[in-house]
Design a protein around this motif. Structure first.
Motif, short mmCIF file in Angstrom:
data_model
loop_
_atom_site.label_atom_id
_atom_site.label_comp_id
_atom_site.label_asym_id
_atom_site.label_seq_id
_atom_site.Cartn_x
_atom_site.Cartn_y
_atom_site.Cartn_z
N ILE A 55 14.53 25.04 23.78
CA ILE A 55 13.11 24.41 23.95
C ILE A 55 13.26 23.15 24.50
O ILE A 55 12.63 22.69 25.39
N ILE A 56 14.28 22.18 23.99
CA ILE A 56 14.41 20.74 24.61
C ILE A 56 14.76 21.15 25.66
O ILE A 56 14.35 20.34 26.77
N THR A 57 15.70 22.09 26.36
CA THR A 57 16.27 22.17 27.69
C THR A 57 15.20 22.47 28.44
O THR A 57 15.02 21.95 29.60
N THR A 58 14.35 23.30 28.24
CA THR A 58 13.14 23.95 29.08
C THR A 58 12.10 22.76 29.14
O THR A 58 11.63 22.47 30.14
N HIS A 59 11.97 22.06 28.04
CA HIS A 59 10.99 20.75 27.85
C HIS A 59 11.42 19.78 29.07
O HIS A 59 10.68 19.16 29.83
N GLU A 60 12.69 19.47 29.22
CA GLU A 60 13.21 18.28 29.80
C GLU A 60 13.18 18.86 31.23
O GLU A 60 13.02 17.80 32.11
N GLU A 61 12.76 20.11 31.69
CA GLU A 61 12.76 20.53 33.00
C GLU A 61 11.44 20.10 33.41
O GLU A 61 11.18 19.80 34.88
N ASN A 62 10.57 20.24 32.74
CA ASN A 62 9.23 19.86 33.02
C ASN A 62 8.17 19.18 31.60
O ASN A 62 7.46 19.74 30.99
N PRO A 63 8.51 18.00 31.53
CA PRO A 63 8.15 17.25 30.23
C PRO A 63 6.59 17.09 30.28
O PRO A 63 5.90 17.04 29.22
#
Length: 425
Positions: free
Chosen positions: A281-289
């Protein structure tokens, strides 16, 4: 992964007595946390100790939830700069029942299970102990030097307010709780917030000196916010677990508005998602904050845990109605949209005042949106008030019948996230 390893990676352990992890690995262990009944509902600051008990039970151990009917009459000096107002027995009884009801939502109390949760009230064993019995049988085992060395006591003694004898004895009373549970229920571990470390270790010391036994303890860090603000506080006050005090919509919005830094920390503490799931989830979030996937998942998990999936869905529906198309005029909201907004604070207001017209500051104060006209005026001057999605810039602005949606509603907004639906009757 054992209990301590699980809590450690989640960032839920700060201090721990030697041997605690080994105790949990050795056998099913009874452990407890105390809850202070200062109100008839717990707030989200209490979610961490609740979650500690849930993790404990999930790991196969036996949780004890202690409601402090006796300690609530005394007041814990830990983390306090001044003496707390003492509550009456009647108020304490009401508060205890409210706390008990909430804890039953989260823990399994099925007595048929070996690790069923148990709820206890320390008033049950303190009510029969006289003052003389207590100072003779308990007080003699703990020196004043030992008690004075505790940070919670030292800070109060060195502060302007000092500390009363009542609060000074609190650590002895809490220590006796641990001793009683150790003797009567074989409870070997106490958990709590890091500000409770001094009180908790007094209990382990009392068990060692009075019973010749060995007990253990660990604490979790106090939750903080990255911006230095107080966790669990908003413009409207505390975020409570009781939906009457804090609606599911308001609860959801609190977590949704977390900063990226806070959300990364809180999703480990306040959810049961696995290490792998949280990492993804954190990795995906950081791709599109900007999509705020992390905050949305955090808000979903905690809202469902506290309020149910149904209430979460209602909170999402209200959020979409209020925020999905904020550029659209409020007139585009149907009666069903307005009346179906679950969780938005609702007020009634007298129709005759609207017909004759009322200035905005009076309106905001009389509805209860602000406690006073002066506070309402300051918010208007700061650009923080909208009515029917239109910003109010003049403190003399008049609210009248021409503004009513569907002839009977007004939608007021304070700040970015606080909405109020006013019905004219």
């Amino acid at each position: 992964m054992n209990l301590i390893e699980e809590l450690r990676w989640r960032g839920m352990i700060q201090d721990m007595m030697p041997g605690t992890e080994e105790q949990f690995s050795k056998e099913m262990t009874s452990a407890y946390i105390g809850f202070d009944p200062t109100a008839d509902s717990l707030h989200i600051g209490s979610l961490v100790p609740i979650l500690l008990l849930v993790h404990l039970q999930k790991a196969g151990h036996k949780p004890y939830a202690l409601v402090g009917g006796a300690t609530g009459m005394v007041g814990d000096p830990s983390g306090k700069s001044e003496e707390r107002n003492l509550l009456s027995e009647e108020v304490l009884q009401k508060n205890q029942e409210g706390v008990r009801k909430q804890l039953e939502q989260f823990l399994d109390f099925d007595a048929a299970k070996s690790n069923a949760a148990v709820m206890v009230n320390n008033y049950d064993w303190f009510k029969g102990i006289s003052f003389l019995d207590f100072i003779r049988d308990v007080g003699k085992h703990i020196t004043v030097n030992y008690m004075m060395a505790k940070d919670s006591v030292k800070k109060r003694i060195e502060g302007d307010s000092g500390i009363s004898f009542t609060e000074f004895t609190y650590q002895l009373i809490q220590g006796y709780d641990f001793f009683h549970l150790y003797k009567q229920h074989n409870c070997k571990v106490q958990m709590g917030g890091s500000d409770q470390w001094g009180n908790i270790t007094t209990g382990t010391e009392l068990i060692r000196r009075k019973a010749g036994g060995e007990a253990f303890a660990f604490t979790c860090p106090l939750i903080t916010k990255a911006d230095g603000g107080k966790f669990g506080k908003t413009e409207s006050g505390n975020i409570w677990l009781d939906p009457i005090r804090t609606t599911a919509y308001q609860f959801y919005q609190f977590w949704l508005n977390a900063s990226d830094e806070d959300a990364k920390k809180w999703i480990k503490i306040f959810t049961f998602l696995s290490q792998k799931e949280i990492g993804e989830i954190i990795t995906t979030h950081e791709e599109n904050p900007g999509a705020r996937l992390l905050q949305k998942k955090l808000a979903e998990e905690v809202t469902v845990f506290v309020h149910s999936r149904e209430e979460y869905n209602k909170a999402i529906e209200t959020t979409e109605k209020l925020f999905a198309n904020q550029n659209a005029p409020a007139e585009s909201l149907s009666i069903e949209d307005l009346e179906g907004m679950e969780g938005v604070i609702k007020f009634n207001y007298a129709a005759d005042k609207i017909r004759t017209g009322v200035d905005i500051t009076t309106f905001l104060a009389e509805t209860g949106i602000f406690p006073s006209k002066s506070e309402a005026r300051k918010m208007i001057q700061g650009g923080g008030i909208s009515v029917n999605r239109k910003k109010i810039e003049d403190a003399q602005f008049t609210i009248d019948s021409s503004l009513l949606l569907h002839g009977k509603y007004l939608l007021a907004q304070k700040g970015k996230k606080n909405y109020y639906l006013i019905q004219v009757i």
